[in-house]
Design a protein around this motif. Structure first.
Motif, PDB file in Angstrom:
ATOM      1  N   LEU A  56       0.843  -1.189   0.000  1.00 43.08           N
ATOM      2  CA  LEU A  56       0.000   0.000   0.000  1.00 43.08           C
ATOM      3  C   LEU A  56       0.878   1.237   0.000  1.00 43.08           C
ATOM      4  O   LEU A  56       0.437   2.331   0.330  1.00 43.08           O
ATOM      5  CB  LEU A  56      -0.928  -0.014   1.219  1.00 43.08           C
ATOM      6  N   VAL A 232      -3.471   8.979  -0.979  1.00 40.31           N
ATOM      7  CA  VAL A 232      -3.729   7.545  -0.913  1.00 40.31           C
ATOM      8  C   VAL A 232      -4.313   7.053  -2.236  1.00 40.31           C
ATOM      9  O   VAL A 232      -4.101   5.920  -2.650  1.00 40.31           O
ATOM     10  CB  VAL A 232      -4.693   7.210   0.248  1.00 40.31           C
ATOM     11  N   VAL A 236      -4.228   3.475  -4.305  1.00 43.64           N
ATOM     12  CA  VAL A 236      -5.464   2.772  -4.643  1.00 43.64           C
ATOM     13  C   VAL A 236      -5.495   2.478  -6.138  1.00 43.64           C
ATOM     14  O   VAL A 236      -5.770   1.353  -6.559  1.00 43.64           O
ATOM     15  CB  VAL A 236      -6.697   3.607  -4.251  1.00 43.64           C
ATOM     16  N   LEU A 239      -3.337  -0.363  -7.404  1.00 43.81           N
ATOM     17  CA  LEU A 239      -3.792  -1.736  -7.210  1.00 43.81           C
ATOM     18  C   LEU A 239      -5.153  -2.010  -7.857  1.00 43.81           C
ATOM     19  O   LEU A 239      -5.430  -3.141  -8.270  1.00 43.81           O
ATOM     20  CB  LEU A 239      -3.784  -2.120  -5.731  1.00 43.81           C
ATOM     21  N   PRO A 272     -22.668  13.609  -9.568  1.00 43.90           N
ATOM     22  CA  PRO A 272     -22.250  13.881  -8.195  1.00 43.90           C
ATOM     23  C   PRO A 272     -20.927  13.240  -7.831  1.00 43.90           C
ATOM     24  O   PRO A 272     -20.578  13.210  -6.652  1.00 43.90           O
ATOM     25  CB  PRO A 272     -23.379  13.199  -7.409  1.00 43.90           C
ATOM     26  N   TRP A 273     -20.173  12.707  -8.793  1.00 44.32           N
ATOM     27  CA  TRP A 273     -18.978  11.926  -8.449  1.00 44.32           C
ATOM     28  C   TRP A 273     -17.862  12.825  -7.982  1.00 44.32           C
ATOM     29  O   TRP A 273     -17.417  12.754  -6.852  1.00 44.32           O
ATOM     30  CB  TRP A 273     -18.537  11.104  -9.656  1.00 44.32           C
ATOM     31  N   GLY A 276     -15.373  12.277  -5.226  1.00 39.94           N
ATOM     32  CA  GLY A 276     -15.722  10.954  -4.726  1.00 39.94           C
ATOM     33  C   GLY A 276     -15.607   9.860  -5.775  1.00 39.94           C
ATOM     34  O   GLY A 276     -16.018   8.738  -5.529  1.00 39.94           O
ATOM     35  N   TYR A 277     -15.008  10.190  -6.944  1.00 40.29           N
ATOM     36  CA  TYR A 277     -14.908   9.193  -8.017  1.00 40.29           C
ATOM     37  C   TYR A 277     -14.253   7.914  -7.553  1.00 40.29           C
ATOM     38  O   TYR A 277     -14.445   6.852  -8.130  1.00 40.29           O
ATOM     39  CB  TYR A 277     -14.122   9.774  -9.199  1.00 40.29           C
ATOM     40  N   GLN A 278     -13.444   8.004  -6.484  1.00 41.32           N
ATOM     41  CA  GLN A 278     -12.734   6.814  -6.014  1.00 41.32           C
ATOM     42  C   GLN A 278     -13.667   5.728  -5.519  1.00 41.32           C
ATOM     43  O   GLN A 278     -13.257   4.589  -5.330  1.00 41.32           O
ATOM     44  CB  GLN A 278     -11.800   7.190  -4.884  1.00 41.32           C
ATOM     45  N   VAL A 279     -14.927   6.099  -5.280  1.00 42.58           N
ATOM     46  CA  VAL A 279     -15.893   5.096  -4.872  1.00 42.58           C
ATOM     47  C   VAL A 279     -15.923   3.982  -5.923  1.00 42.58           C
ATOM     48  O   VAL A 279     -16.097   2.803  -5.611  1.00 42.58           O
ATOM     49  CB  VAL A 279     -17.288   5.753  -4.682  1.00 42.58           C
ATOM     50  N   GLY A 282     -13.083   1.639  -5.219  1.00 41.87           N
ATOM     51  CA  GLY A 282     -13.435   0.772  -4.095  1.00 41.87           C
ATOM     52  C   GLY A 282     -14.359  -0.341  -4.544  1.00 41.87           C
ATOM     53  O   GLY A 282     -14.135  -1.516  -4.239  1.00 41.87           O
ATOM     54  N   ALA A 283     -15.389   0.039  -5.300  1.00 39.48           N
ATOM     55  CA  ALA A 283     -16.356  -0.956  -5.770  1.00 39.48           C
ATOM     56  C   ALA A 283     -15.690  -1.960  -6.710  1.00 39.48           C
ATOM     57  O   ALA A 283     -15.932  -3.170  -6.620  1.00 39.48           O
ATOM     58  CB  ALA A 283     -17.515  -0.255  -6.479  1.00 39.48           C
ATOM     59  N   ILE A 285     -12.572  -2.930  -6.750  1.00 42.09           N
ATOM     60  CA  ILE A 285     -11.727  -3.857  -5.994  1.00 42.09           C
ATOM     61  C   ILE A 285     -12.588  -4.925  -5.321  1.00 42.09           C
ATOM     62  O   ILE A 285     -12.336  -6.126  -5.450  1.00 42.09           O
ATOM     63  CB  ILE A 285     -10.889  -3.093  -4.943  1.00 42.09           C
ATOM     64  N   VAL A 286     -13.634  -4.461  -4.608  1.00 41.46           N
ATOM     65  CA  VAL A 286     -14.474  -5.410  -3.870  1.00 41.46           C
ATOM     66  C   VAL A 286     -15.129  -6.417  -4.825  1.00 41.46           C
ATOM     67  O   VAL A 286     -15.063  -7.632  -4.614  1.00 41.46           O
ATOM     68  CB  VAL A 286     -15.564  -4.657  -3.071  1.00 41.46           C
TER      69      VAL A 286
ATOM     70  N   GLY B 112     -10.445  -2.439  -0.235  1.00 39.42           N
ATOM     71  CA  GLY B 112     -11.404  -1.910  -1.210  1.00 39.42           C
ATOM     72  C   GLY B 112     -12.647  -1.394  -0.516  1.00 39.42           C
ATOM     73  O   GLY B 112     -13.192  -0.344  -0.866  1.00 39.42           O
ATOM     74  N   ASN B 119     -15.568   7.075   0.369  1.00 39.86           N
ATOM     75  CA  ASN B 119     -16.001   7.909  -0.748  1.00 39.86           C
ATOM     76  C   ASN B 119     -17.507   7.910  -0.927  1.00 39.86           C
ATOM     77  O   ASN B 119     -18.089   8.903  -1.339  1.00 39.86           O
ATOM     78  CB  ASN B 119     -15.292   7.470  -2.029  1.00 39.86           C
TER      79      ASN B 119
END
Lengths: 322, 301
Positions: A56, A232, A236, A239, A272-273, A276-279, A282-283, A285-286, B112, B119
């Protein structure tokens, strides 16, 4: 192997000719520079992942490279290319120290230490303003006088370095070493694989590439500050791209970078991103970890197997199994 | 410059929140063996639930001075309960299927999730930090002697944290469920053989871990601003405490928190320009412990 190498040569040829088509559009040229840089980050992160380790700290080494060039220029009038070389050395030394301590232990220690490392660098950058310029950061004149075609080839050189590392680990004995370590460290050690050495070497090489990417980026955008340098989000991205494209491959990180980074360009300016586009990362990756363990590459090979009506190519998910 | 007793006292108070956060993290790490990089984000979710309770009580209901105690009395059970349920769901549908996969996949999943949560909250709510102007944040506790002064908020946050930590220890040491958790932590296969429903114990342990995170989040509302991005610094300190105590050593967490909290306070008071050292101390601790005693400072239980 032969087919993959031919495909890469074709890719490199096209990439080398790309400025002919894009040079007139400053925005697309900027994007092309950044794409190559992120491909290098993604490829080098993936090489560390092949040993089963979660780094990381890619964003942290990126910031370290940026600050090395900036500080070198501010205090020693170091030209950008010389700064790049110095940054590579600094990155290697720091990575040896960080990896040497943590890679002897269970993987979680390494992951935790690498996450903490970026925060510590940010704190240091904020707290010694005499050297780092504090929150304001450091500026320097643009790389190659702002010539984005020239900088594109420099970014391309760093990309080639990362690609060489990625393909090198894939098509030499190192492939068996890293795969054995990822599958089961104890068994790998019994078979005679130098476990700690292999992990440290891959981490250090990858960290040097991340440092070089940062050392390129800083004079390219002419400014760095603690907030931007140690973001960070860059770790992110490093990866999310390989995971989405296809982890443990060379094609995957490159495809992942092209798709996700293009999407990011769009989301960054679209409410509205916005920030917050990094959401999305996150999604990605999950969801990829849960449902698409080998990313787009894995998906493609499964589709191809189905289309040719051959029995599905088994993609082994390597793991110790509890 | 504060007097020494005041500094030490604040250091102890600081460690209360650390202990509560780190204990939750240590449970998911020790019992299930999963590094939950999203633990800080669950603290953040808990903090928002506490913040909403505050908004409800001070806005439409306008309860005046009763708001502060009520935020604790209602906010903690509410947010801990909500995150206990959420935690069980998260475990059952995401972590459980990954337990047989490499450690890298589990870490990637929780990392993740952390990015996703921070966010998502920043998009849905607001990226701005928000402040609860609770009366207790400013009211001083009347203490005899005058050597020490402290707000209601800090002392009550500490008391609640310690009570919850103590309750968790009682659960672990004295109840059947706690015994099962410790058994699973020691040896998963052995626990299965003697008939412990391992998956169920995991699920409850993860729920408990998140409930503790949520409670820590509510006490945070009393001490600082609530922001979608408060998770990272929270979890880094919690990690350093868990490493200090030794992975799986649930009972060492309190001492490790105390060590970190008091040394941070002392450094920021007595070392000139010490704030850099204070903020970097947790990393120094991780690094030194891993170098010298990778098993943690305490004896492994």
């Amino acid at each position: 192997m032969r087919r993959e190498l031919v495909a890469w040569l074709a890719f490199i040829a096209i990439a080398a000719l790309l400025p002919l088509a894009l040079a007139s559009d400053p925005y697309l040229m900027l994007l092309a520079n950044v794409m190559l840089m992120f491909m290098a980050l993604a490829l080098s992160w993936d090489v560390v992942a092949r040993t089963g380790q979660l780094s990381l700290a890619h964003g942290a080494f990126f910031g370290l490279g940026a600050y090395t060039v900036a500080i070198g220029h501010k205090y020693a009038a170091l030209p950008p290319l010389a700064g790049l070389a110095v940054a590579g050395v600094v990155g290697a030394i720091v990575a040896v120290a960080l990896g040497g301590v943590t890679l002897r232990l269970r993987g979680i220690y390494f992951a935790i230490a690498t996450l903490a490392f970026g925060e510590v660098l940010r704190t240091v950058a904020l707290q010694v303003p005499d050297v780092t310029g504090g929150t304001i950061g450091i500026s320097m004149p643009p790389l190659f006088g702002g010539d984005r075609v020239a900088s594109y080839y420099l970014a391309g050189a760093i990309f080639l370095l990362a690609l060489a590392l990625s393909l090198g680990v894939r098509y030499t004995r190192a492939h068996y070493a890293v795969t054995a370590i990822r599958t089961n460290e104890a068994v790998a050690a019994v078979m005679g694989v130098p476990v700690v050495l292999t992990k440290v070497l891959t981490f250090v090489t990858a960290a040097v590439i991340a440092t070089l990417a940062g050392a390129f980026y800083m004079p390219f955008i002419t400014h760095t500050d603690p907030h931007d340098a140690f973001e960070v989000s860059r770790s992110v991205a490093a990866l999310a791209f390989p995971i989405f494209g296809g982890i443990y491959t060379s094609v995957g990180p490159v495809i992942g970078t092209v798709v996700l980074r293009s999407l990011e360009e769009y989301l960054r300016v679209t409410p509205p991103w916005k920030e917050g586009y990094q959401v999305v990362y996150g999604a990605v990756i999950v969801l990829a970890v849960l449902f698409m363990p080998r990313g787009l590459v894995g998906l493609a090979s499964r589709m191809r197997a189905r289309l040719s009506r051959r029995p599905e190519a088994r993609i082994p998910i390597l793991g110790s199994g509890r | 410059m504060e007097a020494l007793p005041q500094t030490l006292f604040f250091g102890v108070l600081r460690s209360g929140l650390y202990a509560l956060t780190a204990l939750g993290l240590a449970i998911s790490l020790g019992v299930i063996g999963v590094v939950n990089f999203a633990h800080g984000e669950f603290v953040m979710l808990g903090a928002y639930i506490g913040f909403w309770v505050y908004l409800l009580l001070s806005g439409p209901l306008d309860l005046g001075p009763a708001v502060s105690p009520l935020v604790i009395a209602l906010g903690i059970p509410l947010s801990a309960g909500a995150l206990f349920v959420l935690g069980r769901g998260v475990f059952r549908f995401t972590l459980r299927p990954l337990l047989s996969r490499p450690e890298l996949d589990q870490m990637l999943l929780t990392f993740g999730m952390a990015i996703l949560l921070q966010n998502l909250v920043s998009i849905v709510l607001s990226p701005q930090a928000q402040d609860a102007s609770l009366g207790w944040r400013f009211e001083l506790l009347p203490l005899p002697g005058g050597a020490i002064s402290v707000t209601y908020a800090r002392i009550s946050a500490f008391a609640v944290s310690m009570a919850l930590v103590a309750a968790t220890y009682v659960l672990l040491a004295r109840t059947r469920l706690g015994k099962q958790m410790r058994a699973v932590a020691q040896n998963r296969l052995g626990a299965m053989v003697v008939g412990i429903p391992v998956d169920q114990v995991y699920e409850v342990a993860f729920g408990l871990s998140l409930a503790l995170a949520a409670a820590a989040g509510v006490t945070l509302v009393f001490q600082t601003q609530v922001s979608p991005f408060l998770g990272l610094s929270t979890i880094l300190k919690a990690f350093s405490i868990v490493v200090l105590a030794g992975l799986g050593n649930l009972f060492g967490v309190v001492w490790a928190s105390l060590l970190l909290g008091v040394s941070e306070q002392v450094i920021s008071q007595y070392v000139p320009d010490g704030s850099a050292l204070r903020d970097g101390l947790f990393f120094l601790l991780i690094f030194v412990v891993l170098l010298a005693r990778p098993g943690g400072l305490g004896r492994a239980r």
